[in-house]
Design a protein around this motif. Structure first.
Motif, PDB file in Angstrom:
ATOM      1  N   THR A 142       0.832  -1.194   0.000  1.00  0.00           N
ATOM      2  CA  THR A 142       0.000   0.000   0.000  1.00  0.00           C
ATOM      3  C   THR A 142       0.876   1.257   0.000  1.00  0.00           C
ATOM      4  N   GLU A 164      -7.625  -0.442 -11.157  1.00  0.00           N
ATOM      5  CA  GLU A 164      -8.286   0.691 -10.514  1.00  0.00           C
ATOM      6  C   GLU A 164      -9.758   0.359 -10.247  1.00  0.00           C
ATOM      7  N   GLY A 175     -10.227  -1.452  -7.209  1.00  0.00           N
ATOM      8  CA  GLY A 175      -9.885  -0.722  -5.998  1.00  0.00           C
ATOM      9  C   GLY A 175      -8.493  -1.021  -5.476  1.00  0.00           C
ATOM     10  N   ILE A 205      -5.526  -0.140  -7.025  1.00  0.00           N
ATOM     11  CA  ILE A 205      -4.610   0.980  -7.238  1.00  0.00           C
ATOM     12  C   ILE A 205      -5.434   2.252  -7.439  1.00  0.00           C
ATOM     13  N   GLU A 206      -4.766   3.396  -7.388  1.00  0.00           N
ATOM     14  CA  GLU A 206      -5.446   4.671  -7.626  1.00  0.00           C
ATOM     15  C   GLU A 206      -4.537   5.602  -8.410  1.00  0.00           C
ATOM     16  N   ARG A 250      -3.237   9.334  -9.006  1.00  0.00           N
ATOM     17  CA  ARG A 250      -3.131  10.618  -8.316  1.00  0.00           C
ATOM     18  C   ARG A 250      -2.705  11.676  -9.330  1.00  0.00           C
ATOM     19  N   TYR A 269       0.363   6.395 -10.707  1.00  0.00           N
ATOM     20  CA  TYR A 269      -0.476   5.358 -10.104  1.00  0.00           C
ATOM     21  C   TYR A 269       0.193   4.783  -8.855  1.00  0.00           C
ATOM     22  N   ARG A 294      -3.348   1.086  -3.753  1.00  0.00           N
ATOM     23  CA  ARG A 294      -4.342   1.627  -2.819  1.00  0.00           C
ATOM     24  C   ARG A 294      -4.684   0.649  -1.707  1.00  0.00           C
ATOM     25  N   PHE A 295      -4.716  -0.650  -2.038  1.00  0.00           N
ATOM     26  CA  PHE A 295      -5.219  -1.638  -1.078  1.00  0.00           C
ATOM     27  C   PHE A 295      -4.457  -2.937  -1.263  1.00  0.00           C
ATOM     28  N   GLN A 355     -13.250  -3.869   0.729  1.00  0.00           N
ATOM     29  CA  GLN A 355     -12.469  -2.680   1.079  1.00  0.00           C
ATOM     30  C   GLN A 355     -13.326  -1.683   1.849  1.00  0.00           C
ATOM     31  N   ASP A 386     -12.801  -0.176   5.549  1.00  0.00           N
ATOM     32  CA  ASP A 386     -12.652   1.263   5.779  1.00  0.00           C
ATOM     33  C   ASP A 386     -13.691   1.813   6.753  1.00  0.00           C
TER      34      ASP A 386
END
Length: 478
Positions: free
Chosen positions: A30, A59, A62, A64-65, A67, A72, A75-76, A390, A394
Motif C-alpha cells: 500500500t 483501478e 480498488g 490501485i489509484e 493521483r 499510479y 491503494r489496497f 475494502q 474502511d
C-alpha cells in the motif's frame, strides 16, 4: 453480431493479473508507486493503450489509484483485509426446522421499494444481458413448430439437457442428457431430491450457517435438521459430521460445497472426495446444491462432489437463477440412482417445466452466449467483491471480521459480540438499507452478531454511502 477478443484484450488482462498477484503477495505494498504508463509499456513490450487498460482494470478493483500529476499508486493490499469469521459449534441434536417472525420481517423488507438491498443474493439487473435473452426467447419461439405452446417432455427440454451435460465437463462430470431432469428453479430440484430419499420425521444434515430458504423446505416436508458447522473458507467440518453419524440416524445430507451461502466457503477437492467416500460407506445420499458453482473468481471451475460419485448417491442441483435469469425459473438436477423417483415426483407435481424459458436458455447455451456472459459476470463479481470488502474494512469498526469468498455473491461479516444483528437490521431499514441478520441462518438464532451482505450490485456512490452508513450504525451500538 458475435463478440470478439483482440490480442490487446488478452495482453492487458495478463499484465493486470501479474500486478494483482504482486499486490496480493505483498510484493507491492500500500502506497507504493507503480511504473508510469510509458515505463510499463516499454518494460512489458506492450502499447501504452494496453498498459492503460491494465491499470484501469486494477483501478476498477480498488487495488490501485491514480493521483493527479503523480501517477499510479497501490491503494489496497491483503495486509489491510480484516480477519475472517469463526465457525460456531453445534450440538449433536436434530431439531425441527422452523421459520419465525424475524425471517418474515426480513423477507418483507427485501421487496420494499426505495431500499438498498444488500440483503438480496441475486445479480443486479445491470449484470443481466436482457436484450440477448429477449433475442434468444424470440428465436426459440420462432424455431418451435408450435411456438412453444405445447407441453415439454417430462424429463425436460432435450437440447437444454444436452447442454447441461456438455457443461458438466467443466467440473469433471461424465454426464449424459438422459441423466438430467429439468425443474422450476433450483429449489424445486432440491425438494424433489429430498422427497426421493426421505420421509417426514427423517433427519437431514445441513451446514451451519446455511441459506434460510432451506429451513422453509425442511419445515414443509416435515423433516428434522442436524446442523454441521461450516468454516467460512473451507466449508463443512467433515470430522464433526463423521462423529455425528456414529450416533444419529441421518437419512440424507444437503450441502453447498462451492461458495456456500452465507459463509462463502469453497470445500477443497480432496475434502469433497473425502465427504463422498464417507457417505458412500454408509449409503447416505448427498444432495449437492451447486447453484453458485459457476461464479468462481479463479482460473478454473471448481469440481463438485458429483465429480467423485461412483455409486449414484450424489444428487446435484443447480439453475440459472443466480447466473443469468432469476425470473425464468430454469433449474435442473442430476439425481444419479434416484432419477426414476425424481421423474415420478415431477410428473405428479408439475407434469413438465415451462416450455418457452427452457427453450430460450437451451439456445443461449447452444450459441455460446452463456459462456461469454459468465466470463463477464465472474469478472464483475470479483471486482465487486474486492470493492465491498475494502469498504467494510474502511467503514466498519476495526474488530470486524469478513469472509474472503473465492466466488459467489455474499460476504459473511462477524461483528463485536455486543452487537445484535437483528437490532442492526431494524436500524438499517430506517436508513433505507436492507441486510440479512445472522440469526436467520440457523435454527436457533445463534449467529447473533453476524450479518450477510450481497455484492451482487455494481459498486457505486449509493452502495458506498450505504456501507458507510451501516458501519456508522455498528459503531454507534458499541
Amino acid at each position: 453480431m458475435q463478440d470478439t477478443f483482440t490480442k490487446e484484450d488478452f495482453l492487458y488482462t495478463v499484465v493486470a493479473e501479474r500486478l494483482e498477484n504482486q499486490i496480493e503477495n505483498n510484493i507491492l505494498k500500500t502506497g507504493d508507486k507503480l511504473l508510469s504508463l510509458r515505463a510499463l509499456s516499454k518494460e512489458q513490450g506492450i502499447s501504452i493503450s494496453t498498459a492503460y487498460k491494465a491499470y484501469i482494470e486494477l483501478e476498477n478493483k480498488g487495488l490501485i489509484e491514480a493521483r493527479p500529476k503523480s501517477g499510479y499508486f497501490v491503494r489496497f493490499s491483503p495486509s489491510q483485509y480484516p480477519k475472517t469469521p469463526q465457525a460456531l459449534k453445534s450440538d449433536f441434536v436434530p431439531v425441527k426446522a422452523s421459520v419465525d417472525d424475524m425471517l418474515r420481517v426480513v423477507y418483507k423488507s427485501i421487496n420494499q421499494e426505495g431500499i438498498v438491498k444488500l440483503s438480496r443474493a441475486t445479480p443486479s439487473g445491470a449484470l443481466i444481458p436482457e436484450a440477448k435473452l429477449n433475442k434468444a426467447m424470440m428465436e426459440a419461439i420462432r424455431r418451435s413448430p408450435n411456438s412453444c405452446t405445447g407441453y415439454e417432455e417430462i424429463q425436460g427440454n432435450p437440447i437444454l439437457r444436452k447442454q447441461i451435460a456438455k457443461h458438466a465437463f467443466n467440473w469433471n462430470g461424465n454426464i449424459r442428457e438422459d441423466d438430467v431432469v429439468t425443474t422450476q428453479g433450483c429449489m424445486e430440484a432440491l425438494i424433489f431430491c429430498l422427497q426421493a430419499v426421505t420421509e417426514p420425521g427423517d433427519t437431514v444434515a445441513i451446514e451451519s450457517p446455511t441459506y434460510f430458504g432451506i429451513f422453509n423446505v425442511m419445515k414443509s416436508l416435515g423433516l428434522k435438521v442436524l446442523e454441521i458447522p461450516a468454516e467460512p473458507e473451507t466449508g463443512i467440518n467433515i470430522a464433526y459430521l463423521e462423529k455425528a453419524l456414529e450416533t444419529i440416524p441421518v437419512k440424507a445430507c444437503l450441502f453447498v460445497p462451492n461458495f456456500c451461502n452465507p459463509a462463502g466457503g469453497l470445500m477443497p477437492d480432496q475434502r469433497k472426495k473425502q465427504l463422498v467416500e464417507l457417505l458412500a460407506k454408509q449409503q447416505i445420499p448427498l444432495i449437492e446444491d451447486d447453484i453458485y458453482g459457476e461464479m468462481y473468481f479463479g482460473k478454473n471451475r471448481p469440481k463438485t462432489c458429483k465429480s467423485y460419485d461412483k455409486e449414484g448417491l450424489v444428487m446435484l442441483c443447480s439453475s440459472v437463477s443466480k447466473t443469468l435469469a432469476p425470473g425464468y425459473r430454469v433449474g435442473w438436477c442430476i439425481p444419479g440412482k434416484f432419477i426414476d423417483k425424481v421423474i415420478s415426483l415431477k410428473l405428479n407435481h408439475t407434469v413438465s417445466s415451462a416450455t418457452p424459458t427452457q427453450a430460450a436458455i437451451a439456445l443461449f447455451f447452444e450459441t455460446g452466449r452463456y459462456d461469454l456472459h459468465m466470463r463477464k459476470l465472474r469478472k464483475a463479481l470479483h471486482t465487486q467483491c474486492l470493492r465491498y470488502t475494502q469498504a467494510v474494512s474502511d467503514y466498519f469498526p476495526k474488530d470486524t471480521k469478513v469472509s474472503r469468498p473465492q466466488g459467489g455473491y455474499v460476504l459473511w461479516i462477524e461483528m463485536n459480540p455486543k452487537i445484535d444483528a437483528f437490532v442492526l437490521f431494524e436500524k438499517a431499514i430506517k436508513e433505507k438499507v436492507s441486510i440479512a441478520p445472522g440469526q436467520i441462518f440457523s435454527t436457533d438464532g445463534r449467529f447473533t452478531h453476524y450479518i450477510r451482505i450481497s455484492f451482487g450490485a455494481p459498486y457505486d456512490e449509493t452502495i458506498d454511502k450505504s456501507l458507510k452508513k451501516l458501519g456508522a450504525l455498528v459503531a454507534e451500538m458499541y
